[in-house]
Design a protein around this motif. Structure first.
Motif, PDB file in Angstrom:
ATOM      1  N   SER A  83       0.776  -1.088   0.043  1.00 47.23           N
ATOM      2  CA  SER A  83      -0.030   0.144  -0.001  1.00 47.23           C
ATOM      3  C   SER A  83       0.802   1.272  -0.143  1.00 47.23           C
ATOM      4  O   SER A  83       2.097   1.309   0.428  1.00 47.23           O
ATOM      5  CB  SER A  83      -0.984  -0.012   1.353  1.00 47.23           C
ATOM      6  OG  SER A  83      -0.157   0.302   2.403  1.00 47.23           O
ATOM      7  N   LEU A  84       0.263   2.225  -0.445  1.00 47.75           N
ATOM      8  CA  LEU A  84       0.671   3.707  -0.249  1.00 47.75           C
ATOM      9  C   LEU A  84       1.370   4.155   1.419  1.00 47.75           C
ATOM     10  O   LEU A  84       2.606   4.421   1.338  1.00 47.75           O
ATOM     11  CB  LEU A  84       0.047   4.621  -0.666  1.00 47.75           C
ATOM     12  CG  LEU A  84       0.538   6.156  -0.954  1.00 47.75           C
ATOM     13  CD1 LEU A  84       1.665   6.151  -1.934  1.00 47.75           C
ATOM     14  CD2 LEU A  84      -0.623   7.159  -1.237  1.00 47.75           C
ATOM     15  N   LEU A  85       0.892   3.499   2.169  1.00 44.68           N
ATOM     16  CA  LEU A  85       1.232   3.864   3.709  1.00 44.68           C
ATOM     17  C   LEU A  85       2.424   2.909   3.867  1.00 44.68           C
ATOM     18  O   LEU A  85       3.453   3.444   4.444  1.00 44.68           O
ATOM     19  CB  LEU A  85       0.077   3.419   4.754  1.00 44.68           C
ATOM     20  CG  LEU A  85      -1.063   4.533   4.877  1.00 44.68           C
ATOM     21  CD1 LEU A  85      -2.081   3.900   5.823  1.00 44.68           C
ATOM     22  CD2 LEU A  85      -0.631   5.626   4.940  1.00 44.68           C
ATOM     23  N   LEU A  88      -2.583   6.765  11.310  1.00 45.98           N
ATOM     24  CA  LEU A  88      -3.475   6.503  10.302  1.00 45.98           C
ATOM     25  C   LEU A  88      -4.171   4.920  10.509  1.00 45.98           C
ATOM     26  O   LEU A  88      -5.020   4.978  10.378  1.00 45.98           O
ATOM     27  CB  LEU A  88      -3.076   6.751   9.159  1.00 45.98           C
ATOM     28  CG  LEU A  88      -2.584   8.421   8.607  1.00 45.98           C
ATOM     29  CD1 LEU A  88      -2.237   8.237   7.273  1.00 45.98           C
ATOM     30  CD2 LEU A  88      -4.068   8.913   8.632  1.00 45.98           C
ATOM     31  N   ARG A  89      -3.245   4.103  10.808  1.00 44.94           N
ATOM     32  CA  ARG A  89      -3.658   2.708  11.027  1.00 44.94           C
ATOM     33  C   ARG A  89      -4.810   2.730  12.350  1.00 44.94           C
ATOM     34  O   ARG A  89      -5.411   2.017  12.363  1.00 44.94           O
ATOM     35  CB  ARG A  89      -2.542   1.805  10.968  1.00 44.94           C
ATOM     36  CG  ARG A  89      -1.998   1.765   9.561  1.00 44.94           C
ATOM     37  CD  ARG A  89      -0.790   0.707   9.447  1.00 44.94           C
ATOM     38  NE  ARG A  89      -0.496   0.484   8.250  1.00 44.94           N
ATOM     39  CZ  ARG A  89       0.648   0.121   7.551  1.00 44.94           C
ATOM     40  NH1 ARG A  89       1.689   0.063   8.633  1.00 44.94           N
ATOM     41  NH2 ARG A  89       0.855  -0.178   6.426  1.00 44.94           N
ATOM     42  N   THR A  90      -4.168   3.524  13.349  1.00 45.19           N
ATOM     43  CA  THR A  90      -4.824   3.464  14.435  1.00 45.19           C
ATOM     44  C   THR A  90      -6.458   3.951  14.117  1.00 45.19           C
ATOM     45  O   THR A  90      -7.461   3.321  14.447  1.00 45.19           O
ATOM     46  CB  THR A  90      -4.466   4.313  15.487  1.00 45.19           C
ATOM     47  OG1 THR A  90      -3.230   3.554  15.917  1.00 45.19           O
ATOM     48  CG2 THR A  90      -5.228   4.417  16.864  1.00 45.19           C
ATOM     49  N   THR A 121     -13.275  12.939   8.086  1.00 47.94           N
ATOM     50  CA  THR A 121     -12.539  14.025   7.025  1.00 47.94           C
ATOM     51  C   THR A 121     -11.334  14.548   7.815  1.00 47.94           C
ATOM     52  O   THR A 121     -10.393  14.669   7.065  1.00 47.94           O
ATOM     53  CB  THR A 121     -13.626  15.142   7.512  1.00 47.94           C
ATOM     54  OG1 THR A 121     -15.059  15.198   6.811  1.00 47.94           O
ATOM     55  CG2 THR A 121     -13.060  16.590   6.877  1.00 47.94           C
ATOM     56  N   ARG A 122     -11.180  14.391   9.133  1.00 45.70           N
ATOM     57  CA  ARG A 122      -9.842  14.633   9.554  1.00 45.70           C
ATOM     58  C   ARG A 122      -8.862  13.582   9.293  1.00 45.70           C
ATOM     59  O   ARG A 122      -7.605  13.858   9.052  1.00 45.70           O
ATOM     60  CB  ARG A 122     -10.069  14.470  11.137  1.00 45.70           C
ATOM     61  CG  ARG A 122     -10.546  15.733  11.942  1.00 45.70           C
ATOM     62  CD  ARG A 122     -10.496  15.686  13.471  1.00 45.70           C
ATOM     63  NE  ARG A 122     -11.234  14.558  14.267  1.00 45.70           N
ATOM     64  CZ  ARG A 122     -12.248  14.367  14.649  1.00 45.70           C
ATOM     65  NH1 ARG A 122     -13.193  15.277  14.311  1.00 45.70           N
ATOM     66  NH2 ARG A 122     -12.548  13.342  15.046  1.00 45.70           N
ATOM     67  N   HIS A 123      -9.321  12.229   9.074  1.00 49.96           N
ATOM     68  CA  HIS A 123      -8.506  11.214   8.705  1.00 49.96           C
ATOM     69  C   HIS A 123      -8.052  11.374   7.251  1.00 49.96           C
ATOM     70  O   HIS A 123      -6.888  11.250   6.704  1.00 49.96           O
ATOM     71  CB  HIS A 123      -9.113   9.813   8.706  1.00 49.96           C
ATOM     72  CG  HIS A 123      -8.521   8.714   8.191  1.00 49.96           C
ATOM     73  ND1 HIS A 123      -7.424   7.991   8.835  1.00 49.96           N
ATOM     74  CD2 HIS A 123      -8.560   7.863   7.038  1.00 49.96           C
ATOM     75  CE1 HIS A 123      -6.838   7.177   8.232  1.00 49.96           C
ATOM     76  NE2 HIS A 123      -7.483   7.036   7.136  1.00 49.96           N
ATOM     77  N   ARG A 124      -8.951  11.818   6.414  1.00 51.45           N
ATOM     78  CA  ARG A 124      -8.458  11.989   4.941  1.00 51.45           C
ATOM     79  C   ARG A 124      -7.604  13.354   5.033  1.00 51.45           C
ATOM     80  O   ARG A 124      -6.405  13.275   4.266  1.00 51.45           O
ATOM     81  CB  ARG A 124      -9.702  12.466   4.360  1.00 51.45           C
ATOM     82  CG  ARG A 124     -10.649  11.281   3.749  1.00 51.45           C
ATOM     83  CD  ARG A 124     -11.785  11.733   2.726  1.00 51.45           C
ATOM     84  NE  ARG A 124     -11.782  12.850   2.135  1.00 51.45           N
ATOM     85  CZ  ARG A 124     -12.175  14.232   2.489  1.00 51.45           C
ATOM     86  NH1 ARG A 124     -13.020  14.011   3.587  1.00 51.45           N
ATOM     87  NH2 ARG A 124     -12.026  15.058   1.662  1.00 51.45           N
TER      88      ARG A 124
END
Length: 153
Positions: free
Chosen positions: A67-69, A86-88, A131-134
């Motif tokens: 993945s990109l991450l 981000l994974r959390t 939205t915050r995650h994005r």
């Protein structure tokens, strides 16, 4: 630092747009008047199901070893803590979306007037978290590769 692969960025942009459209669809469904219980419940249930599918799609694509991450972690180890964050977020998002699905599924048409506002609050909290995650993901990719994934920020 090597640039991210263009195909990976294209796929990330596409998933980002799809997730954003699902959030907008959920927000739109939530504006259905509560006094039309059957219509409200149906629209919200469909929008929640669509958002849930997009969240699962996003998490599956983001958690893979290719993945990109994963690429960010390899290319920019200093950003590893942000990848972990981000994974959390993913665990929380999956839990929140399933709780919302369950709340809507347990709702009868005659209960919308009483329980609808709480479900609206729960759904709005989910859309805010998404939205915050994005935004965090976009910031991470930009910092790692100086590439904007696009969309509002």
């Amino acid at each position: 630092m090597p640039p991210a692969h263009p195909a990976d960025l294209h796929a990330a942009r596409s998933r980002r747009e799809s997730l954003q459209q699902a959030v907008l669809g959920l927000e739109d469904a939530l504006r259905t008047p509560l006094d039309d219980g059957s219509r409200w419940r149906l629209r919200v249930a469909m929008a929640v199901d669509h958002a849930a599918a997009r969240v699962v799609e996003h998490v599956v694509a983001s958690e893979g070893s290719d993945s990109l991450l994963a690429q960010v972690r390899t290319d920019s180890p200093r950003l590893g803590w942000r990848v972990d964050r981000l994974r959390t977020d993913h665990s929380r998002l999956l839990g929140d979306v399933e709780q919302l699905r369950a709340a809507v599924a347990d709702l009868g048409d005659d209960q919308v007037a009483d329980r609808g506002p709480d479900i609206q609050d729960q759904a709005r909290a989910l859309t805010n978290t998404l939205t915050r995650h994005r935004h965090r993901r976009t910031d991470l990719v930009y910092e790692a590769y100086q590439v904007d994934l696009g969309g509002d920020h």
